[in-house]
Design an enzyme around this catalytic site. Structure first.
Site, PDB file in Angstrom:
ATOM      1  N   LYS A 130       2.561   2.396  -5.194  1.00  0.00           N
ATOM      2  CA  LYS A 130       3.303   1.974  -6.390  1.00  0.00           C
ATOM      3  C   LYS A 130       2.548   2.329  -7.668  1.00  0.00           C
ATOM      4  CE  LYS A 130       3.166  -2.224  -4.793  1.00  0.00           C
ATOM      5  NZ  LYS A 130       2.726  -2.009  -3.411  1.00  0.00           N
ATOM      6  N   THR A 171      -8.213  -3.269  -1.433  1.00  0.00           N
ATOM      7  CA  THR A 171      -8.824  -4.572  -1.674  1.00  0.00           C
ATOM      8  C   THR A 171      -9.820  -4.961  -0.596  1.00  0.00           C
ATOM      9  OG1 THR A 171      -6.873  -5.328  -2.877  1.00  0.00           O
ATOM     10  CG2 THR A 171      -8.336  -7.031  -2.011  1.00  0.00           C
ATOM     11  N   HIS A 220      -4.333  -1.238  -6.210  1.00  0.00           N
ATOM     12  CA  HIS A 220      -3.722   0.046  -6.512  1.00  0.00           C
ATOM     13  C   HIS A 220      -4.813   1.034  -6.900  1.00  0.00           C
ATOM     14  CE1 HIS A 220      -0.095  -2.589  -7.764  1.00  0.00           C
ATOM     15  NE2 HIS A 220      -0.020  -2.275  -6.495  1.00  0.00           N
ATOM     16  N   ASP A 265       0.822  -1.224   0.000  1.00  0.00           N
ATOM     17  CA  ASP A 265       0.000   0.000   0.000  1.00  0.00           C
ATOM     18  C   ASP A 265       0.850   1.265   0.000  1.00  0.00           C
ATOM     19  OD1 ASP A 265      -2.410  -1.623   0.366  1.00  0.00           O
ATOM     20  OD2 ASP A 265      -1.710  -1.877   2.431  1.00  0.00           O
TER      21      ASP A 265
END
Length: 581
Positions: A152, A435, A177, A149
């Site tokens: 990226k 997520t 992401h 987290d």
């Protein structure tokens, strides 16, 4: 502070070959480009290395000698490589290149030969420039350097606008992401964030495990948002499949652990990798032969129902689903190993988007509170099918603080009370999992953990995200060492009991209150923010190139290629010139 940058930017260059006799004749000199005035006949100068040519010793001849100079040897090697490449159809042999034989480039017996002609010098310079330019070509990688987290996807989205191929190489839909474009959020779980670049091809590599229902839903959501992906998404025929019953098993196993739960996302990633390792899993390419797929699926389903009493799998309904989607999936399926390596040979720019992070690595992370794959540098090789020689920039992404989702030790974690630092970081940083939606645990930046991650991955530069979240804190701290039983630890302990009981040695720096979300360059940051970045850079020993100053797509300071060990100094052709020794 950065010896490697200094070495890269002042690397040695060959400046002289051949010429008149000097202490034996035909001598060659290698001169540091940081001291171009050091050419002399004095061998005591430490910046000059003298290479004696063949025959320069007593007698000067009689026996067969090696090439006269280092450069002539390199020229011969270059010619041989060119011939091999020509034979493979990669390059055509050039008369100009073959004319640069060792006999024409200085050296020989005592008394020496003439130096290279102006045309040969020009050719040699062109070769050198070509070699240096090739350093810009390679597979670049963005990796998570903490517990995931880190942001990226934002860097990948920014970089991918200049790349031809973007790839995922490990993990599955347990990764998440989020990219914000003009106020609109895009959430990715299996697709590389680079799919937002309409010119980029996106690859799901062989190391990824794919839950096809989730993957196809992600594609449909992308299309509904106006992003066209047709023909741009490629799936490896070797990638393994995650089935619904893998997800059920994942949840069952997690629930059985009770208070000792790992904190899995329950996306079926671990059980899918277990099927892969047990050699009874199914791969995406199996969908091309539905009879074979059906047989293997029935065997796998039966195995799971035997292993987990009470698990029910509607085999016929599942097979019907995969028959219906097989054509759509098959259109995207190919040998991504061949595709990627051909793209590399064709000069395409390739970017790998890492999932999860090093401290969740099955081998290097805080086991067993880890993921089921290797989200460190090794996964690029095994999950994409490229050789180590093709890698170039390795970019470690790290928050200006630390977060973690799920269970496991977290040395710098701060209490999440209403007035505490943990609450500030979690609230201002919107620290909720993409997520799972779970609140992330928050704490100060952990340098021992980051050094461990840097050691494993060999980062060439760092992407420091969410510096803006620290705005408003009266003081900011950096965890710069672990102390255990009165001793400073020199590595990240594998023993979780030790890691859970370490005392963190902190360094405290003054905070800042100025809004930095509109800052475009490093010098515009508040002085205390600059000091923080520079201190982190110093402690890590790796340059920080990118600095995140806000949540939006373009809220990033890029300090330039000079702050990347993969490219620093590559534009110094002007330092190369030839002189007579």
């Amino acid at each position: 502070m950065f010896g490697r940058i200094a070495t890269a930017t002042s690397r040695t260059a060959l400046l002289a070959v051949g010429g008149t006799a000097v202490a034996g004749g035909g001598s060659s000199y290698f001169l540091s480009s940081s001291n171009p005035t050091a050419v002399s006949n004095t061998s005591s100068d430490p910046t000059v290395t003298k290479c004696e040519p063949a025959g320069a010793g007593a007698g000067g001849g009689g026996e067969k000698q090696p090439p006269a100079t280092v450069l002539s040897l390199l020229t011969q090697i270059s010619e041989q490589v060119s011939r091999i490449e020509a034979g493979l159809g990669i390059l055509s042999s050039s008369p100009a290149s073959s004319s640069l034989s060792s006999s024409t480039i200085g050296g020989g017996a005592a008394g020496g030969g003439r130096g290279p002609s102006s045309g040969q010098k020009h050719e040699l310079l062109n070769r050198r420039k070509s070699t240096m330019a090739s350093k810009h070509h390679g597979v670049d990688i963005v990796l998570g350097a903490q517990w995931g987290d880190e942001g990226k996807g934002k860097l990948v989205d920014m970089l991918s606008q200049e790349y031809d191929v973007c790839a995922r190489v490990a993990g599955g839909s347990n990764a998440g992401h989020t990219i914000v474009v003009e106020g609109k959020k895009y959430k990715f779980h299996l697709l590389p964030s680079g799919v937002l670049n309409d010119k980029a091809t996106c690859i799901i590599g062989n190391g990824v495990v794919i839950h096809l229902p989730s993957f196809l839903n992600e594609l449909d959501a992308l299309a509904a948002s106006g992003i066209q992906y047709d023909g741009r998404v490629k799936i490896s025929d070797r990638a393994h499949l995650v089935f619904d019953f893998h997800q059920e098993v994942d949840g069952t196993l997690e629930n059985r652990l009770g208070r000792n739960k790992i904190g899995t996302t329950k996306k079926g990633i671990g059980p899918a990798y277990a099927s892969k390792i047990s050699r009874n899993g199914l791969r995406v390419g199996d969908l091309r032969d539905m009879d074979y797929f059906e047989q293997r699926f029935r065997n796998l389903a039966e195995h799971h129902m035997r292993s987990f009493p009470g698990l029910e799998i509607d085999v016929e309904a599942q097979l019907d689903y995969y028959r219906r989607v097989s054509e759509r999936v098959n259109e995207m399926t190919l040998d991504t190993i061949e595709y990627t390596n051909k793209a590399f040979l064709d000069g395409k720019k390739i970017l790998v988007e890492g999932a999860n992070a090093t401290m969740l690595d099955i081998d290097f992370g805080t086991y067993p509170y880890v993921t089921s794959s290797n989200p460190s540098i090794g996964s690029v090789l095994t999950g994409l099918g490229v050789s180590p020689r093709k890698l170039r920039g390795i970019y470690g992404t790290v928050k200006a603080y630390t977060t973690r989702v799920g269970e496991g030790p977290f040395p710098t974690e701060q209490e999440d009370d209403a007035d505490g630092v943990g609450n500030h970081l979690g609230t201002v940083g919107a620290e909720y999992g993409t997520t799972t939606g779970r609140a992330r645990r928050c704490g100060w930046l952990d340098i021992p953990q980051m050094r461990f991650s840097t050691l494993i991955n060999g980062f060439t530069s760092v992407n420091l995200t969410k510096l803006d979240v620290l705005t408003g804190l009266e003081e900011v701290k950096i965890g710069k060492a672990y102390r255990h039983d009165g001793k400073i630890l020199t590595t990240m302990p594998a023993d979780l009991k030790t890691l859970s009981s370490v005392e963190v040695v902190y360094e405290t720096l003054p905070g800042w209150t100025e809004d930095i979300s509109t800052v475009n360059n490093f010098e515009e940051l508040p002085v205390n923010a600059q000091k923080y970045v520079l201190r982190v850079q110093e402690l890590l020993g790796v340059p920080i190139r990118w600095i995140g100053v806000g949540p939006n797509r373009l809220d990033v300071i890029d300090r330039g290629e000079g702050w990347d060990l993969a490219t620093a100094g590559d534009d110094e052709e002007e330092d190369l010139e030839y002189k007579s020794a």
